[in-house]
Design a protein around this motif. Structure first.
Motif, PDB file in Angstrom:
ATOM      1  N   VAL A 225       0.875  -1.180   0.000  1.00 20.31           N
ATOM      2  CA  VAL A 225       0.000   0.000   0.000  1.00 20.31           C
ATOM      3  C   VAL A 225       0.909   1.226   0.000  1.00 20.31           C
ATOM      4  CG1 VAL A 225      -1.843   1.243   1.168  1.00 20.31           C
ATOM      5  CG2 VAL A 225      -1.741  -1.260   1.312  1.00 20.31           C
ATOM      6  N   LEU A 226       0.792   2.073  -1.030  1.00 19.54           N
ATOM      7  CA  LEU A 226       1.736   3.178  -1.221  1.00 19.54           C
ATOM      8  C   LEU A 226       1.117   4.527  -0.875  1.00 19.54           C
ATOM      9  CD1 LEU A 226       3.212   2.109  -4.693  1.00 19.54           C
ATOM     10  CD2 LEU A 226       3.985   1.433  -2.402  1.00 19.54           C
ATOM     11  N   GLN A 227       1.882   5.318  -0.151  1.00 21.07           N
ATOM     12  CA  GLN A 227       1.475   6.695   0.125  1.00 21.07           C
ATOM     13  C   GLN A 227       2.227   7.586  -0.863  1.00 21.07           C
ATOM     14  OE1 GLN A 227       0.581   8.259   3.843  1.00 21.07           O
ATOM     15  NE2 GLN A 227       0.641   6.329   4.951  1.00 21.07           N
ATOM     16  N   VAL A 228       1.658   7.738  -2.037  1.00 17.87           N
ATOM     17  CA  VAL A 228       2.297   8.502  -3.116  1.00 17.87           C
ATOM     18  C   VAL A 228       1.285   9.470  -3.713  1.00 17.87           C
ATOM     19  CG1 VAL A 228       3.956   6.697  -3.677  1.00 17.87           C
ATOM     20  CG2 VAL A 228       1.707   6.662  -4.753  1.00 17.87           C
ATOM     21  N   PRO A 229       1.764  10.528  -4.380  1.00 21.02           N
ATOM     22  CA  PRO A 229       0.841  11.488  -4.994  1.00 21.02           C
ATOM     23  C   PRO A 229       0.064  10.848  -6.147  1.00 21.02           C
ATOM     24  CG  PRO A 229       3.065  12.403  -4.816  1.00 21.02           C
ATOM     25  CD  PRO A 229       3.174  10.952  -4.524  1.00 21.02           C
ATOM     26  N   MET A 261      -8.380   3.926   0.610  1.00 23.00           N
ATOM     27  CA  MET A 261      -8.332   5.358   0.885  1.00 23.00           C
ATOM     28  C   MET A 261      -7.617   5.632   2.197  1.00 23.00           C
ATOM     29  SD  MET A 261     -11.902   6.949  -0.571  1.00 23.00           S
ATOM     30  CE  MET A 261     -11.096   8.489  -0.982  1.00 23.00           C
ATOM     31  N   GLN A 262      -7.035   6.828   2.283  1.00 25.08           N
ATOM     32  CA  GLN A 262      -6.469   7.284   3.553  1.00 25.08           C
ATOM     33  C   GLN A 262      -7.553   7.208   4.620  1.00 25.08           C
ATOM     34  OE1 GLN A 262      -3.355   8.370   4.141  1.00 25.08           O
ATOM     35  NE2 GLN A 262      -2.497   9.219   2.249  1.00 25.08           N
ATOM     36  N   TRP A 263      -7.168   7.126   5.892  1.00 24.16           N
ATOM     37  CA  TRP A 263      -8.137   6.697   6.888  1.00 24.16           C
ATOM     38  C   TRP A 263      -9.299   7.665   7.111  1.00 24.16           C
ATOM     39  CZ3 TRP A 263      -9.870   8.104  11.747  1.00 24.16           C
ATOM     40  CH2 TRP A 263      -9.170   9.104  12.435  1.00 24.16           C
ATOM     41  N   LYS A 264      -9.094   8.963   7.072  1.00 29.41           N
ATOM     42  CA  LYS A 264     -10.240   9.862   7.251  1.00 29.41           C
ATOM     43  C   LYS A 264     -11.184   9.810   6.046  1.00 29.41           C
ATOM     44  CE  LYS A 264      -7.618  12.849  10.329  1.00 29.41           C
ATOM     45  NZ  LYS A 264      -6.946  14.148  10.525  1.00 29.41           N
ATOM     46  N   PRO A 265     -10.677   9.895   4.816  1.00 24.41           N
ATOM     47  CA  PRO A 265     -11.565   9.660   3.673  1.00 24.41           C
ATOM     48  C   PRO A 265     -12.155   8.248   3.671  1.00 24.41           C
ATOM     49  CG  PRO A 265      -9.602  10.831   2.956  1.00 24.41           C
ATOM     50  CD  PRO A 265      -9.355  10.414   4.368  1.00 24.41           C
ATOM     51  N   ASP A 266     -11.373   7.260   4.170  1.00 24.69           N
ATOM     52  CA  ASP A 266     -11.876   5.883   4.241  1.00 24.69           C
ATOM     53  C   ASP A 266     -13.059   5.790   5.192  1.00 24.69           C
ATOM     54  OD1 ASP A 266     -11.009   2.804   3.749  1.00 24.69           O
ATOM     55  OD2 ASP A 266     -11.676   3.066   5.814  1.00 24.69           O
ATOM     56  N   TRP A 267     -12.973   6.494   6.315  1.00 26.80           N
ATOM     57  CA  TRP A 267     -14.071   6.524   7.286  1.00 26.80           C
ATOM     58  C   TRP A 267     -15.330   7.073   6.621  1.00 26.80           C
ATOM     59  CZ3 TRP A 267     -13.376   9.151  12.756  1.00 26.80           C
ATOM     60  CH2 TRP A 267     -14.068   8.416  13.725  1.00 26.80           C
TER      61      TRP A 267
END
Length: 552
Positions: A225-229, A261-267
Motif C-alpha cells: 500500500v503506497l502513500q504517493v501522490p 483510501m487514507q483513513w479519514k476519507p476511508d471513514w
C-alpha cells in the motif's frame, strides 16, 4: 423484550437513551419528508411505532450502528468499551421504538491497511519485515494458523466479541474493497477528488500537503500500500496514475481493491457506502470526525449520529497508552473482576475522564451488585435508568450476591485464604444451604477475590500497632463481642456494638475508628461493614484475630 417501553424511554435520563433519541431524530429527518415526519412523530409518541413503520416503508430499512477495529493488534479494552457502549445505545433505540424499527450492529475491521509497525512480542519477525507495507490480509500470519495476519486477528476479534455475547455482524474492509461494495462510492470520490482535498489539505503540514492523495494505490508489482501522490486522474475510465516503487508510471482503477483510501476519507467512504447511521469515537478523534463528516457530505452521504467519549487515565492521571503499558489492561481487569463489573465501569459517565487502575475494580464490582440488588425493588421508570438494565440488554439476572466483593476480600485477608473453598467454609455457615451450585455468582466473586487478594492486597499489607486510644476502644469492643453468643450471625447487632465502642471512645469522625480497625486487624486502610465481616468470619475467629493483633 424491548416492546412496550417507548413511553418510558422517551423520558429516560440514562445516556444511551439520550443517544437513542438523537438517532431516532436523525432517522426520521433523513428518511421522511417534513409532513411524513410530523405524522410519524405523533404515531411514535403515541406508542404506535409499528403503525408508523407500516405507513412509511422507509422506516423499515435497518438503522445501522458501527464500531471499528484495527487488526494490526489483538482486541483490547478500547474494542470492548466501544462495542459495549454501542450495544447499549442499540438496546435503548429498540426500546424507544418498541423494536419496530430494525437495527444492525456492524463490527468493521480495517484489514486493508498496510502493515506499518511490527509489535516486538510477535513471532516470525523476519517474515513480517518482508511483508511490511502490504495489506494486513496479505501479510503472512506469524502464528501460522490463518491465511493472513489480518485473518488471524479478525478471528480473534470475533471470538472476543462472541465470548461476551455481543450481537453483531462482522464486516471486512478487504471484502468491501475487493468485492465491489465500495466501488460506486470510490468512483464518486474520484470525481470529487478536489472537494476531498479541500477538506484534508488544511489539516496537514506543509511537507505532507505536497504529496497527499486520498487514494492509496496498491502496487501491482510489490503488493504494498503506497502513500504517493496521484499524478493523473481519469474520471471517465475510473483510474488514477501514480509512480510505482520502481519509478514507473502506473495506472490502476480505483475500484476492485486496487486502491484503498487514507483513513479519514476511508471513514467517510464507509459511512456513505454502507449507510452508517451511528458511530461513536474517542475524544482524541473529534477533529478527525469533523473532517470525515465533511468528506461524507462531499461524497453525497449523510454523516452518522454519534458522540465522543472521554479517554481512560492511569493512576497518575496520564492518558493510557498501549506503548507505555500504563493503566489497567482488559486481561488484568478480567483476572480480578467480572465482565459485568467492567461493563458497569464503562457505562458510568462516558463523557468524563476516569482513572483505570486496579484499585477501581472492587468498587466497580460492589456498585454493580448494589445496582443489581436495587433493580428488583424499582419501578419500571427507574429500572430503565439503572445501569444493570443497559449492561444486560434489558434482562438483568434476578438474583445478585448476598455478600459484597469488598467483604469477600476482607474474609480472604483475615483467613489468608489460598482458594475459594476456604471462603465457602464461612459462607455456607452464614447462608444456610448455600453452595457454589446454588449461588454461582457468589462462587465466581469468591474466585476473583482470592486472585485480587494474592496480587494486590497481600503484597501491600501494612499492619500497625494501635495507639493508646485505639487499643482501649478495641479492648472495649472485644469485651462487647465476647459477651454476645458465640454463634451470633446478626450483622446489624454486631455493627451496633462496633458503633457504640467507637462513639464511647470519642472518635470523631467515626470513620477514623473503622480505619483503625482495618489497619490494625487486617493491614489495610478500608473495608466493608465490620459487623458483616465479623458475622461471616465468626465471632470466635474475630476475637482470636483481635487477640493476635492487640497482643502484638
Amino acid at each position: 423484550m424491548f416492546e412496550g417501553l417507548s413511553h418510558l424511554a422517551r423520558d429516560a435520563k440514562a445516556w444511551p437513551f439520550e443517544q437513542a433519541r438523537n438517532l431516532l431524530a436523525r432517522t426520521l429527518r433523513i428518511r421522511l419528508t417534513d409532513a411524513e415526519r410530523d405524522l410519524a412523530v405523533v404515531l411514535i409518541n403515541s406508542g404506535k411505532t409499528a403503525e408508523a413503520v407500516a405507513t412509511f416503508p422507509a422506516l423499515a430499512k435497518p438503522v445501522i450502528l458501527e464500531t471499528g477495529y484495527g487488526p494490526s493488534g489483538l482486541p483490547h479494552l478500547g474494542t470492548f468499551q466501544e462495542v459495549a457502549r454501542t450495544t447499549m445505545v442499540r438496546a435503548a433505540f429498540r426500546s424507544l421504538t418498541d423494536d419496530a424499527v430494525p437495527t444492525r450492529l456492524i463490527s468493521f475491521s480495517d484489514d486493508m491497511d498496510g502493515l506499518r509497525k511490527i509489535a516486538p512480542n510477535l513471532p516470525n519477525q523476519a517474515m513480517l519485515a518482508e511483508d511490511m507495507g502490504k495489506p494486513l490480509t496479505v501479510v503472512r500470519d506469524p502464528f501460522g494458523t490463518h491465511e493472513s495476519f489480518g485473518a488471524h486477528n479478525n478471528a480473534r476479534l470475533q471470538a472476543f466479541l462472541d465470548n461476551f455475547g455481543f450481537d453483531y455482524e462482522f464486516v471486512s474492509s478487504t471484502d468491501c474493497y475487493r468485492g465491489g461494495v465500495f466501488d460506486k462510492t470510490l468512483l464518486v470520490a474520484l470525481e470529487r477528488f478536489d472537494a476531498i482535498q479541500k477538506v484534508m489539505l488544511p489539516t496537514l503540514g506543509e511537507e505532507r500537503r505536497a504529496t497527499y492523495s486520498p487514494f492509496l494505490p496498491i502496487s501491482p508489482k510489490t503488493g504494498r500500500v503506497l502513500q504517493v501522490p496521484t499524478l493523473e486522474r481519469h474520471v471517465d475510465k475510473g483510474t488514477i496514475v501514480f509512480e510505482d516503487e520502481d519509478g514507473t508510471l502506473t495506472e490502476v482503477p480505483v475500484t476492485g481493491g486496487h486502491v484503498k483510501m487514507q483513513w479519514k476519507p476511508d471513514w467517510a467512504l464507509r459511512w456513505t457506502a454502507l449507510g452508517i447511521d451511528y458511530e461513536m469515537s474517542g475524544k482524541d478523534l473529534i477533529d478527525s470526525v469533523k473532517a470525515s463528516n465533511q468528506i461524507c457530505k462531499a461524497l453525497g452521504g449523510v454523516p452518522p449520529e454519534g458522540f465522543n467519549y472521554e479517554l481512560f487515565l492511569d493512576e497518575q492521571g496520564q492518558k493510557i497508552s498501549k506503548t507505555k503499558g500504563n493503566g489497567l489492561t482488559m486481561d488484568e481487569w478480567l483476572t480480578f473482576g467480572t465482565p459485568e463489573s467492567l461493563a458497569y465501569y464503562i457505562f458510568q459517565s462516558p463523557k468524563s475522564a476516569k482513572r483505570l487502575h486496579r484499585d477501581v475494580v472492587p468498587k466497580a464490582a460492589d456498585e454493580y451488585l448494589q445496582q443489581l440488588d436495587a433493580y428488583q425493588r424499582q419501578e419500571p421508570a427507574q429500572q430503565i435508568n439503572n445501569p444493570v438494565w443497559h449492561i444486560h440488554g434489558g434482562r438483568p439476572p434476578q438474583e445478585g450476591s448476598p455478600v459484597s466483593f469488598s467483604l469477600l476480600l476482607n474474609l480472604v485477608s483475615a483467613a489468608d485464604a489460598q482458594d475459594k473453598a476456604v471462603l465457602w467454609g464461612f459462607l455456607s455457615r452464614y447462608i444456610p444451604g448455600a453452595s457454589p451450585e446454588t449461588h454461582p455468582l457468589l462462587d465466581t466473586l469468591a474466585g476473583y477475590a482470592v486472585a485480587y487478594y494474592e496480587d494486590q492486597i497481600k503484597p501491600n499489607k501494612a499492619f500497625r500497632a494501635p495507639d493508646e486510644k485505639e487499643r482501649a476502644a478495641m479492648l472495649d469492643l472485644r469485651a462487647r463481642l465476647a459477651a454476645m453468643p458465640s454463634d451470633c450471625q446478626d450483622a446489624e447487632l454486631i455493627q451496633n456494638e462496633v458503633y457504640s465502642a467507637g462513639n464511647d471512645a470519642g472518635f470523631d469522625p467515626l470513620r477514623s475508628w473503622f480505619q483503625a480497625l482495618y489497619e490494625v486487624l487486617l493491614g489495610q486502610s478500608q473495608g466493608p461493614r465490620f459487623g458483616s465481616f465479623a458475622a461471616i468470619f465468626g465471632l470466635p475467629r474475630t476475637l482470636a484475630l483481635m487477640d493476635e493483633k492487640l497482643g502484638g
